[in-house]
Scaffold this active site. Sequence first.
Site, PDB file in Angstrom:
ATOM      1  N   SER A  17      -2.931   6.736   5.923  1.00 27.71           N
ATOM      2  CA  SER A  17      -2.273   5.702   6.728  1.00 27.71           C
ATOM      3  C   SER A  17      -3.130   5.377   7.945  1.00 27.71           C
ATOM      4  O   SER A  17      -3.502   6.266   8.723  1.00 27.71           O
ATOM      5  CB  SER A  17      -0.890   6.183   7.182  1.00 27.71           C
ATOM      6  OG  SER A  17      -0.303   5.261   8.077  1.00 27.71           O
TER       7      SER A  17
ATOM      8  N   SER B  16       0.839  -1.202   0.000  1.00 25.58           N
ATOM      9  CA  SER B  16       0.000   0.000   0.000  1.00 25.58           C
ATOM     10  C   SER B  16       0.873   1.250   0.000  1.00 25.58           C
ATOM     11  O   SER B  16       2.100   1.175   0.150  1.00 25.58           O
ATOM     12  CB  SER B  16      -0.913   0.018   1.228  1.00 25.58           C
ATOM     13  OG  SER B  16      -0.171   0.324   2.402  1.00 25.58           O
TER      14      SER B  16
ATOM     15  N   LYS C 279       5.416   0.859   9.602  1.00 21.49           N
ATOM     16  CA  LYS C 279       5.236   2.277   9.927  1.00 21.49           C
ATOM     17  C   LYS C 279       6.555   2.826  10.458  1.00 21.49           C
ATOM     18  O   LYS C 279       7.493   2.088  10.750  1.00 21.49           O
ATOM     19  CB  LYS C 279       4.138   2.488  10.972  1.00 21.49           C
ATOM     20  CG  LYS C 279       2.777   1.904  10.608  1.00 21.49           C
ATOM     21  CD  LYS C 279       2.155   2.588   9.407  1.00 21.49           C
ATOM     22  CE  LYS C 279       0.836   1.899   9.014  1.00 21.49           C
ATOM     23  NZ  LYS C 279       0.289   2.426   7.738  1.00 21.49           N
TER      24      LYS C 279
END
Length: 303
Positions: A251, A87, A144
């Site tokens: 996100s 993504s 992340k």
Amino acid sequence: MAAYFSLILVLVTLGSGLIWLLDVKVFKPKRLASLSAAQSNGQISEEAAAKITQEPAIVETSRSIFPVIAFVLVLRSFLWEPFQIPSGSMMPTLLVGDFILVEKFAYGLKDPVWRNKLVETGEPKRGDVAVFKYPVDTRIDYIKRIVGLPGDTIRYRNKQLYIKPACDSGENCQDFQLVSRSLVNRDEYFQGPYPLTRYTEQLGEVSHDILVNTQRPDPIGMFFQEDGVPRGDFVVPEGHYFGIGDNRDNSTDSRFWGFIKDEHLVGKAVAIWISFEFERSEDSLLPTWIPTGVRFNRVGGIS
């Protein structure tokens, strides 16, 4: 299937190793004894001798694959593991189609099945790009950037990130510090019809780029909230970390589902080893998962 790959790899390694060991200790000596007995009764042909000592197919297969899969198990479980970026939540640092290498030993050596920490080797640092098990569903791997360490208070307001570092006493404790950033460009990336603004952010010793959608208000009402803490503030508990995507308005991260447990950490993303483009048109005869090109310029370390 991917969620159980480590377990399957362990079972196959263990099974093939045990079969090979059992043959070496039990069945191979019996075959050699049978050969010796046959030879004592008279000379036998090479073909007959080979037939007596021939390994069963399952033993031959186990002996062949055990060293290979044992090496893969050690490499993947304790050293490095490849991951694919699915993504755009870490754009512009990581793009869809990037294949990254994750350093598994960066945050401690863990067993590949139950993920118990066996050896302490280090802890996440502010600015690390980390892979971890998604707290809502640990079968899924997330990636992340670590912005909050245990004891920190993180604030995200009006597209700005603030950090109040952990402090054990009232002396020399800092208040919230705005994470500095400088404008790079606009209109390089888009989120639907909205252009994204690109900044270079200085997070401790780490300099990296982020994307912000200035046209979209912060979804404060959807943020994770702790008891007694204002919405938009996050007090990181001990043994936990706060992770956020570089593509700030695209996100799903700690702002929405909370904190990352130390036990859920998989490793530190250290490099892009290959990067593919997937820009195939809808009328193409080839399936969409076949790459349309290789982005060699993206191969290298991750900051």
